[in-house]
Design an enzyme around this catalytic site. Structure first.
Site, mmCIF file in Angstrom:
data_model
loop_
_atom_site.group_PDB
_atom_site.id
_atom_site.type_symbol
_atom_site.label_atom_id
_atom_site.label_comp_id
_atom_site.label_asym_id
_atom_site.label_seq_id
_atom_site.Cartn_x
_atom_site.Cartn_y
_atom_site.Cartn_z
ATOM 1 C CG HIS A 124 -33.888 -8.906 -8.846
ATOM 2 N ND1 HIS A 124 -33.887 -9.293 -9.443
ATOM 3 C CD2 HIS A 124 -33.005 -9.457 -8.305
ATOM 4 C CE1 HIS A 124 -32.344 -10.449 -10.045
ATOM 5 N NE2 HIS A 124 -32.216 -9.939 -8.503
ATOM 6 C CG HIS A 363 -34.873 -19.142 -10.535
ATOM 7 N ND1 HIS A 363 -35.164 -19.006 -12.005
ATOM 8 C CD2 HIS A 363 -33.766 -19.407 -10.043
ATOM 9 C CE1 HIS A 363 -35.056 -20.161 -12.050
ATOM 10 N NE2 HIS A 363 -34.266 -20.648 -10.752
ATOM 11 C CB CYS A 364 -36.219 -12.126 -10.615
ATOM 12 S SG CYS A 364 -36.576 -11.475 -12.354
ATOM 13 C CB ALA A 365 -33.875 -15.150 -6.146
#
EC number: 2.8.1.7
Length: 406
Positions: A124, A363-365
């Site tokens: 992100h 996972h910030c994805a």
């Protein structure tokens, strides 16, 4: 120098502790790595005997602290083979470094109708700043799609570039899949179209040598805390000609040349005009110690050990029933997986009961999770201090969870 994982582990105090009555198996270094005593001691020694505000102080402590800080800038420039230490800006981490580029270079160079290219595997931190920039100026965000095996559809990349492309922002290594992107050819293609290239190196610099001059990238950014250094400190590399043209994005002390209420303010030269306020000097000292530590071990030695460990882990995980692995066979640092239809949080909780620390979630994805149509994944990451025994414990733990939960 021969790499000895036992000697390395002896330098990390936390690795000797227990969790839930079992030895800690820390498999979460991709989120944040543990710190060796050399880093902890260097930062503590600075605060005990050498702390002072840097820059402009005429007294001994200030002068010495300033010299130590600038020596770390020089060490970091050697670590990534920058042409000059003055191409490096101290930032809080990868996220701030990318935001700095978006708000300084981006605001000055991206206009309505322009476009920026990212990929579907980005963290992100390498998506949201560009979304915000595009929304501000009326630019378009274009995306390189994924293949099911966790590599990018690079055959699509030439079609994404045109005369309005201003930037390719790409991760060096995926924080979820471990995919190492072929930067050399991607950077060459971008430059052929007149675009600049920013590389998110947060998941790369701890695994093998990085040479920014050989890559010919325009921006390269990484965090200290994933490189066995302190939190709150990172490095942004910018080619000197670009850096000198970029306006500051934060105002305050240390980044000015003159301040006048009637005539306005002038800036000091780069990189210092991007370092407003009192810096995280202790963190910088700790980062310097981390760079020294890793360099002494030898990144090529680390890479060889970690790759052997990764190959072992992937082969052993084949014995776990109903395990889905995400990402290519050739990867760096991380193994993302799900076990049957069980939520990643449940699997991670069971592993924690066994003393095994893994990361769970998106996972910030989130765009990557959407591609694989899952809400979350477990992620085990392998660092230079992990062992074959810890891999065996992970495999045994997953087999046990499968027997318990079905």
């Amino acid at each position: 120098m021969t790499f000895s994982v036992d000697k390395v582990r002896a330098d990390f105090p936390v690795l000797s502790r227990e969790v839930n009555g079992l030895p800690l198996a820390y498999l979460d270094s991709a989120a944040s790595a543990q710190k060796p005593s050399q880093v902890i001691d260097a930062e503590a020694e600075f605060y005990r005997h050498g702390y002072a505000a840097v820059h402009r102080g005429i007294h001994t402590l200030s002068a010495q602290a300033t010299e130590k800080m600038e020596n770390v800038r020089k060490r970091a420039s050697l670590f990534i083979n920058a042409r000059s230490a003055e191409e490096l800006v101290f930032v809080r981490g990868t996220t701030e470094g990318i935001n700095l580029v978006a708000n300084s270079w981006g605001n000055s160079n991206v206009r309505a109708g322009d476009n920026i290219i990212i990929s579907q595997m980005e963290h992100h931190a390498n998506i949201v700043p560009w979304q915000m920039l595009c929304a501000r100026v009326g630019a378009e965000l274009r995306v390189i799609p994924l293949n099911p095996d966790g590599t990018l559809q690079l055959e699509m990349l030439p079609n994404l570039f045109d005369e309005k492309t201003r930037l390719l922002a790409i991760t060096h290594v995926s924080n979820v899949l471990g995919t190492e992107n072929p930067l050399a050819e991607m950077i060459t293609l971008a430059h052929q179209h007149g675009a600049k290239v920013l590389v998110d190196g947060a998941q790369a610099v701890m695994h093998h040598p990085v040479d920014v001059q050989a890559l010919d990238c325009d921006f390269y950014v990484f965090s200290g805390h994933k490189l066995y250094g302190p939190t709150g400190i990172g490095i942004l590399y910018v080619k000197e000609a670009l850096l000198q043209e970029m306006p500051p994005w934060e105002g305050g002390g240390s980044m000015i040349a003159t301040v006048s209420l009637s005539e306005g303010t002038t800036w000091t030269k780069a990189p210092w005009r991007f370092e407003a306020g009192t810096p995280n000097t202790g963190g910088i000292i700790g980062l310097g110690a981390a760079l020294e530590y890793v360099s002494a071990l030898g990144l090529n030695n680390i890479a060889e050990y970690e790759q052997n460990l990764m190959h072992y882990a992937l082969s052993q995980l084949e014995s776990v029933p109903d395990l889905t692995l995400y990402g290519p066979q050739n990867r760096l640092g991380v193994i993302a997986f799900n076990l049957g239809k069980h939520h990643a949080y449940d699997v991670g909780s069971f592993l924690d009961n066994y003393g095994i620390a893994v990361r769970t979630g998106h996972h910030c994805a989130m765009p990557l999770m959407a591609y694989y149509n899952v809400p979350a994944m477990c992620r085990a990451s392998l660092a230079m201090y992990n062992t074959h025994e810890e891999v065996d414990r992970l495999v045994t733990g997953l087999q046990r969870i499968h027997r318990l939960l079905g």
